[in-house]
Design a protein around this motif. Structure first.
Motif, short mmCIF file in Angstrom:
data_model
loop_
_atom_site.label_atom_id
_atom_site.label_comp_id
_atom_site.label_asym_id
_atom_site.label_seq_id
_atom_site.Cartn_x
_atom_site.Cartn_y
_atom_site.Cartn_z
N GLY A 33 0.76 -1.03 0.07
CA GLY A 33 -0.10 0.26 -0.18
C GLY A 33 0.76 0.89 0.27
O GLY A 33 0.88 2.14 -0.76
N PRO A 34 2.05 1.58 1.04
CA PRO A 34 2.72 2.19 1.10
C PRO A 34 3.41 2.37 -0.58
O PRO A 34 3.89 4.29 -1.09
CB PRO A 34 3.37 2.56 2.44
CG PRO A 34 2.65 1.77 3.35
CD PRO A 34 1.78 0.48 2.22
N GLY A 35 4.23 1.35 -1.09
CA GLY A 35 4.65 1.72 -2.62
C GLY A 35 3.48 2.17 -3.21
O GLY A 35 4.63 3.05 -4.03
N TRP A 36 2.41 1.91 -3.44
CA TRP A 36 1.60 2.86 -4.23
C TRP A 36 1.43 3.94 -4.04
O TRP A 36 1.29 5.18 -5.15
CB TRP A 36 -0.04 1.74 -4.14
CG TRP A 36 0.28 0.05 -4.93
CD1 TRP A 36 1.26 -0.41 -5.70
CD2 TRP A 36 -0.56 -0.48 -4.85
NE1 TRP A 36 0.84 -0.92 -6.12
CE2 TRP A 36 -0.24 -2.06 -5.05
CE3 TRP A 36 -1.71 -1.02 -4.18
CZ2 TRP A 36 -1.30 -2.79 -5.45
CZ3 TRP A 36 -2.76 -1.72 -4.12
CH2 TRP A 36 -2.38 -2.82 -4.71
N GLU A 37 1.61 4.30 -3.04
CA GLU A 37 1.29 5.78 -2.79
C GLU A 37 2.73 6.43 -3.21
O GLU A 37 2.14 7.59 -3.95
CB GLU A 37 1.27 5.72 -0.89
CG GLU A 37 -0.25 6.09 -1.15
CD GLU A 37 -0.66 6.41 0.56
OE1 GLU A 37 0.25 7.05 1.61
OE2 GLU A 37 -2.26 6.16 1.28
N GLN A 38 3.62 5.49 -2.86
CA GLN A 38 5.19 6.07 -2.85
C GLN A 38 5.23 6.58 -5.14
O GLN A 38 5.16 7.73 -5.56
CB GLN A 38 6.21 5.73 -2.39
CG GLN A 38 6.16 5.91 -1.17
CD GLN A 38 6.91 4.44 -0.75
OE1 GLN A 38 7.86 4.23 -1.29
NE2 GLN A 38 7.07 4.15 0.59
N ALA A 39 4.84 5.28 -5.67
CA ALA A 39 4.49 6.00 -6.53
C ALA A 39 3.78 6.69 -7.30
O ALA A 39 4.27 7.28 -8.33
CB ALA A 39 4.43 3.77 -7.46
N ARG A 40 2.25 6.67 -7.04
CA ARG A 40 1.72 8.44 -6.90
C ARG A 40 2.42 9.28 -7.02
O ARG A 40 2.54 10.13 -7.61
CB ARG A 40 -0.17 7.90 -6.75
CG ARG A 40 -1.08 9.12 -7.21
CD ARG A 40 -2.32 9.14 -5.85
NE ARG A 40 -2.74 9.90 -7.08
CZ ARG A 40 -3.55 10.79 -6.88
NH1 ARG A 40 -2.93 11.15 -5.07
NH2 ARG A 40 -4.38 11.67 -7.37
N ALA A 41 2.48 9.73 -6.00
CA ALA A 41 3.84 10.62 -5.37
C ALA A 41 4.77 11.24 -6.60
O ALA A 41 4.83 11.91 -7.11
CB ALA A 41 3.72 10.49 -4.26
N ALA A 42 5.81 9.93 -6.83
CA ALA A 42 6.54 10.38 -7.65
C ALA A 42 6.18 10.95 -9.00
O ALA A 42 6.76 11.30 -9.25
CB ALA A 42 7.32 9.00 -7.39
N ALA A 43 5.18 10.10 -9.48
CA ALA A 43 4.50 9.88 -10.89
C ALA A 43 3.55 12.20 -11.06
O ALA A 43 4.22 12.29 -12.44
CB ALA A 43 3.63 8.82 -11.77
N LEU A 44 3.43 11.72 -10.35
CA LEU A 44 2.71 13.21 -9.67
C LEU A 44 3.77 14.62 -10.37
O LEU A 44 3.76 15.35 -11.22
CB LEU A 44 1.94 13.72 -8.70
CG LEU A 44 0.51 12.99 -8.88
CD1 LEU A 44 -0.30 13.68 -6.99
CD2 LEU A 44 -0.10 13.59 -9.89
N ALA A 45 4.90 13.93 -9.72
CA ALA A 45 6.20 15.44 -9.49
C ALA A 45 7.13 14.51 -11.09
O ALA A 45 7.04 15.90 -11.67
CB ALA A 45 7.13 15.07 -8.56
N LEU A 46 6.64 13.47 -11.35
CA LEU A 46 7.12 13.96 -12.54
C LEU A 46 6.77 13.95 -13.63
O LEU A 46 7.31 14.41 -15.40
CB LEU A 46 8.26 12.03 -12.71
CG LEU A 46 8.95 11.15 -11.90
CD1 LEU A 46 9.04 9.82 -12.23
CD2 LEU A 46 10.02 11.91 -12.78
N CYS A 47 5.20 13.81 -13.77
CA CYS A 47 4.73 14.83 -15.16
C CYS A 47 4.71 16.14 -14.89
O CYS A 47 4.78 16.56 -16.30
CB CYS A 47 3.09 13.98 -14.81
SG CYS A 47 2.92 12.53 -14.81
N LEU A 48 4.92 16.44 -13.60
CA LEU A 48 4.69 18.00 -13.76
C LEU A 48 6.28 18.31 -14.73
O LEU A 48 6.68 19.63 -14.83
CB LEU A 48 4.98 18.63 -12.59
CG LEU A 48 4.07 18.47 -11.85
CD1 LEU A 48 4.00 18.65 -10.31
CD2 LEU A 48 2.74 19.37 -12.31
#
Length: 532
Positions: free
Chosen positions: A325-340
């Protein structure tokens, strides 16, 4: 948008890496970014959490695939399997593979996961030509595995098919899951653990005693307060006069209680350690006991071009949890930063007026409870936080902790909820799948699902008499509700597509059958039962 796509290299090919690729989809579809995944295993990302089902022979490993390399090439994603990264040059922004090849990046994401810790057991026995071997340390015989990779699961499946005895060492969630998966298909399995009861660090004493009994009822030989003194080995007769003559194979384990337990395989579920060697060698901050220090977006403070997610990451310096679960949250947070950074702000959620909505940062220890759910086809066990109560605190005092306990040992059911004010401190739910799903869903916010705790039991026992509603949890691993799954199924043709849309079916996989029924039958309500 930048003149060329942002080159993102992901080191590691596990489930969190696959989720990161999924979360990067907006930037990939627009051409704003390209991703290269470097996975050490010969297979692309798969649902590692379901290796027990492969080991027990319930499913084939091919069913666990999370990424199709062929599809990836068409969608801006390059998947390289068997690509072990040996070094990281932050100055030149390249990673070097085992064969000497170099891969350049603009942004690097370390998703290297964790490695199993296997104790260095003394070994005694015979090795070829009848030569006796005194007990020595430092030699690991054939038959000692950790069940963290597909090849280990397939080796265990061979042993189950041949009727070989198996020993599982470790009373944590991984050990309990492995022992249950094997016992459920009739394998001879012994569970050895040092505590008084399995899951002793997560369960209170009564819940632990009930779990012990349920494991025995399921066919597991449970050996509490027990460790391994040495491994007993022998050479195989069929190996004589071959290049494997003298190779020691496990035949039994000798316990600290003096028992000799036959076992041709030992599954060591004795802990993991974050794989942070690349980061440490490159000068990035790591914790003494393992973990790459990152901020809330997964970025390394010492290098803004490097991220870390999953079991190798230590958000804000907290030790990795080892949970998906925490790994999925981390993936989402990193993806948002990378998309920006790729110039793709459309990846952000927006309100009705078109204004960006800030995504909530990944939760950190102290702000949430990460549920532990035993993936099993025969038992429902879920827990989170600390269900014990300090003896110095009086639960009967008006200002003491709020403790609710309900037990029906004969029915194999147990519930314990501990809270302080409106904050959920911990819970245990055994044999109550619906209650476990509700509590697990609210654990992320640390709140209680209902003010009247007895309502949970009422809903549990009424579940068999009605259909699941839109707000009922269908997938315990992701927290996806029946309504969310139905909405995703309406625009999907496969279970994996549903998973990409709402996360259901991408964890333990026990809800995938229900999702298949939804796809086949259309948006109809599922009969209530144990949520997956």
């Amino acid at each position: 948008m930048p003149e060329r796509p942002l080159r993102i290299v992901i080191v590691g090919g596990g489930p969190v890496a696959a989720r990161l690729v999924q979360e990067l989809r907006p930037a990939l579809d627009s051409g704003a970014a390209r991703v290269t995944v470097l996975g050490e295993e010969p297979l692309p990302a798969y649902q590692r959490i379901r290796l027990g089902d492969v080991a027990s022979g319930r499913i084939d490993g091919a069913e666990l695939a999370l990424i199709d390399p062929a599809d990836g090439h068409r969608d801006g994603v390059e998947i390289r399997c068997g690509a072990a990264v040996v070094s990281l040059d932050r100055g030149r922004r390249i990673v070097t593979l085992a064969g000497g090849a170099e891969v350049g990046y603009d942004r690097l994401v370390l998703a290297t996961g964790a490695s199993a810790f296997i104790p260095d057991f003394p070994v005694s026995g015979t090795r070829g030509r009848g030569i006796s071997v005194a007990a020595v340390a430092g030699t690991r015989p054939e038959g000692v595995i950790a069940l963290r990779q597909m090849q280990e699961a397939r080796r265990l499946r061979e042993a189950v098919r041949a009727g070989e005895p198996v020993a599982v060492l470790g009373g944590g969630v991984l050990g309990v899951e492995a022992a249950l998966a094997l016992a459920e298909v009739g394998a001879e399995v012994s569970l050895l653990h040092r505590g008084r009861t399995p899951l002793g660090r997560q369960l209170d004493a009564d819940a632990g005693r009930l779990l012990h009994r349920l494991l025995v009822d399921a066919g597991v030989m449970v050996r509490p307060d027990c460790g391994i003194q040495e491994l007993v080995v022998a050479a195989r007769a069929q190996d004589r006069a071959t290049d494997r003559d003298g190779v020691p194979y496990l035949t039994a384990v000798r316990t600290t209680q003096g028992r000799r337990i036959p076992a041709t395989l030992l599954v060591a579920c004795t802990g993991i350690r974050a794989r942070d060697e690349l980061a440490a060698a490159a000068g990035l901050d790591t914790l003494p006991r393992g973990g790459i220090v990152v901020d809330r977006t997964g970025r390394c403070p010492a290098d803004a071009s490097v991220f870390a997610v999953g079991d190798c990451a230590a958000p804000l310096g907290a030790r990795p949890s080892g949970l998906i679960g925490p790994g999925w949250e981390q993936a989402r947070a990193a993806a948002l930063a990378l998309c920006l950074e790729a110039g793709h702000p459309e990846a952000l959620e927006r309100d009705a007026a078109g204004r960006p909505v800030a995504a909530p940062p990944p939760s950190t220890p102290g702000h949430r409870l990460d549920p532990i759910i035993v993936k099993s086809h025969s038992l429902s066990v879920a827990c989170a936080g600390d269900p014990s109560v300090d003896p110095a605190l009086d639960p009967w005092h008006p200002r003491g902790p709020h403790v609710s306990t309900w037990a029906d040992p004969a029915a194999g059911q147990y519930l314990r909820i501990v809270s302080e004010g409106e904050r959920l401190v911990g819970f245990v739910a055994i044999g109550l799948p619906r209650t476990a799903a509700e509590l697990s869903r609210h654990a992320g916010t640390g709140t209680l699902p209902v003010a009247d705790r007895s309502a949970l039991l009422a809903m549990e026992h009424a579940a068999g008499d009605r259909e699941l509603g839109p707000e009922d949890v269908l997938c315990r691993c992701s927290g996806a509700t029946c309504g969310q799954v139905e909405e995703a199924a309406a625009d999907s043709s496969t279970v994996d597509e549903v998973g990409r849309r709402c996360g259901a079916g991408t964890g333990c996989g026990t809800c995938r059958g229900r999702i298949s029924e939804l796809l086949a039958d259309g948006p109809v309500r599922q009969r209530a039962g144990s949520p997956a």
